[in-house]
Design an enzyme around this catalytic site. Structure first.
Site, mmCIF file in Angstrom:
data_model
loop_
_atom_site.group_PDB
_atom_site.id
_atom_site.type_symbol
_atom_site.label_atom_id
_atom_site.label_comp_id
_atom_site.label_asym_id
_atom_site.label_seq_id
_atom_site.Cartn_x
_atom_site.Cartn_y
_atom_site.Cartn_z
ATOM 1 N N HIS A 250 0.856 -1.180 0.000
ATOM 2 C CA HIS A 250 0.000 0.000 0.000
ATOM 3 C C HIS A 250 0.896 1.236 0.000
ATOM 4 O O HIS A 250 1.821 1.343 0.822
ATOM 5 C CB HIS A 250 -0.871 0.036 1.259
ATOM 6 C CG HIS A 250 -1.977 -0.971 1.276
ATOM 7 N ND1 HIS A 250 -1.795 -2.302 1.005
ATOM 8 C CD2 HIS A 250 -3.305 -0.820 1.559
ATOM 9 C CE1 HIS A 250 -2.952 -2.934 1.109
ATOM 10 N NE2 HIS A 250 -3.893 -2.068 1.432
ATOM 11 N N GLU B 199 -2.044 6.217 -0.650
ATOM 12 C CA GLU B 199 -3.464 6.394 -0.322
ATOM 13 C C GLU B 199 -3.590 7.689 0.477
ATOM 14 O O GLU B 199 -4.200 8.658 0.032
ATOM 15 C CB GLU B 199 -3.989 5.213 0.484
ATOM 16 C CG GLU B 199 -5.457 5.353 0.876
ATOM 17 C CD GLU B 199 -5.943 4.225 1.788
ATOM 18 O OE1 GLU B 199 -7.176 4.089 1.907
ATOM 19 O OE2 GLU B 199 -5.124 3.503 2.383
ATOM 20 N N ASP C 97 -11.249 -3.542 -1.531
ATOM 21 C CA ASP C 97 -10.501 -3.207 -0.318
ATOM 22 C C ASP C 97 -11.084 -3.904 0.911
ATOM 23 O O ASP C 97 -10.697 -5.025 1.237
ATOM 24 C CB ASP C 97 -10.460 -1.688 -0.147
ATOM 25 C CG ASP C 97 -9.314 -1.196 0.725
ATOM 26 O OD1 ASP C 97 -8.526 -2.032 1.208
ATOM 27 O OD2 ASP C 97 -9.195 0.029 0.922
ATOM 28 N N ASP C 98 -11.979 -3.236 1.623
ATOM 29 C CA ASP C 98 -12.636 -3.781 2.817
ATOM 30 C C ASP C 98 -14.143 -3.611 2.642
ATOM 31 O O ASP C 98 -14.763 -2.717 3.237
ATOM 32 C CB ASP C 98 -12.154 -3.041 4.071
ATOM 33 C CG ASP C 98 -10.664 -3.186 4.303
ATOM 34 O OD1 ASP C 98 -10.245 -4.180 4.906
ATOM 35 O OD2 ASP C 98 -9.914 -2.297 3.848
#
Length: 338
Positions: free
Chosen positions: A199, A202, A280-281
């Site tokens: 990651h 972001e 993602d989630d």
């Protein structure tokens, strides 16, 4: 604006999902069921109360409740049920391949054995391949708010199981935890033959993306939004064919963008970047991969060709073999022509 032809195209296209945290697919209904099964107290009285709590202003707000929800995951069956529930939703969106993240440090710190986590998730993935036709790769993430020493310990725990783990990633709180912090453990992972991703960009600055490329030597970037602030970095990402795993509804929910029309997906496509769409989630961010495709396609008025390119990118950017990628790309052609 919604477009029936565009929606139908999205629904019938085969897709891969490359950015999915399996713990982030824990829907409130399953959270309550597992809390009851394992006699775990949770600070919510109802499913509706849980959903109301999923109102975040930034990444850390989300992570606080994300780790809280993890507490209900205790047995191999819990991790199987979690994985199987996700795969059923993925199948409904015509996802044919998944490369999912799991966070072993978030479980071993609670006294759950590494093998319990791995065995349950893998059993779910194998069932998904057998019963739903969804192939998989499994990526173990290091939690970046913890030390590199802790990441080395997690990698050591994984050593007996490297035939079952396909790669490593880097997730959790980004700001203040640059990729450089984990350069040595990523070097060891690469030496062990594991795929590497991280990651970056972001909430962290473009420099974090550059560090992930130069110091971690990643094969793809998870998120990568803020790379667009650096034209030289954008040119490099395009030239190297680096895959970006963008998560539109996540960006919206975490206030990375103010509205879905600000998603960088179209700009990335126009710049020739290998952008992909992911969820993602999804239990926390309001939509699985199909919902993410529909949201950006409508808000950005994506063309059929652009939508097809996103689906193609999802397989091209995967850790599948060249032959496997070619087969999926042929199926996309069939879906377009069909």
């Amino acid at each position: 604006m919604p477009n029936p032809d565009r929606a139908a195209l999205i629904d019938r296209l085969p897709k891969a999902e490359l950015h999915l945290h399996i713990e982030g697919s824990l829907e409130p209904e399953l959270l309550f069921a597992l809390a009851a099964r394992n006699a775990v107290a949770i600070p919510f009285a109802s499913v509706e109360e849980v959903r109301a709590a999923y109102d975040f202003s930034n990444l850390q707000d989300f992570l606080d409740i994300y780790y809280q929800g993890m507490a209900v995951l205790q047995t191999e069956q819990d991790f199987f049920d979690l994985t199987w529930a996700y795969l059923q939703r993925a199948a409904a969106d015509n996802v044919r391949h998944v490369e999912i993240f799991f966070d072993p440090q978030g479980h071993t710190a609670r006294g759950v054995a590494f093998e319990t986590v791995l065995d349950g998730i893998e059993r779910g993935l194998i069932a998904g391949q057998r019963e739903l036709g969804i192939t998989f790769r499994l990526i173990m993430c290091f939690l970046r708010h913890l030390s590199e020493e802790d990441a080395f310990s997690a990698l050591e725990q994984a050593m007996p199981h490297l035939d079952r783990i396909h790669g490593v990633g880097l997730d959790s709180s980004e700001l203040g935890h640059p990729p450089a912090k984990f350069a040595r453990v990523f070097a060891k992972a690469r030496a062990l033959g594991l795929h590497v991703t991280a990651h970056a960009g972001e909430e962290g600055p473009p420099e974090y993306v550059r560090e992930a490329l130069d110091l971690l030597k990643v094969e793809r970037i998870d998120h990568g939004n803020r790379a667009l602030e650096d034209p030289a970095l954008v040119r490099r990402i395009a030239a190297e064919g680096m895959t970006l795993t963008v998560c539109p509804l996540s960006n919206l929910k975490l206030c990375v963008i103010d509205e879905i029309a600000q998603s960088p997906v179209r700009q990335m496509l126009d710049l020739g970047l290998m952008v992909t769409i992911n969820s993602d989630d999804p239990a926390y961010f309001g939509g699985y991969v199909g919902a993410n495709y529909h949201a950006v396609a409508d808000a950005l008025d994506l063309s059929a060709d652009q939508i097809v390119r996103l689906a193609q990118n999802s397989f091209t950017g995967s850790f599948l073999s060249a032959a496997e990628k070619a087969l999926h790309l042929e199926r996309i052609v069939d879906a377009v022509n069909g």
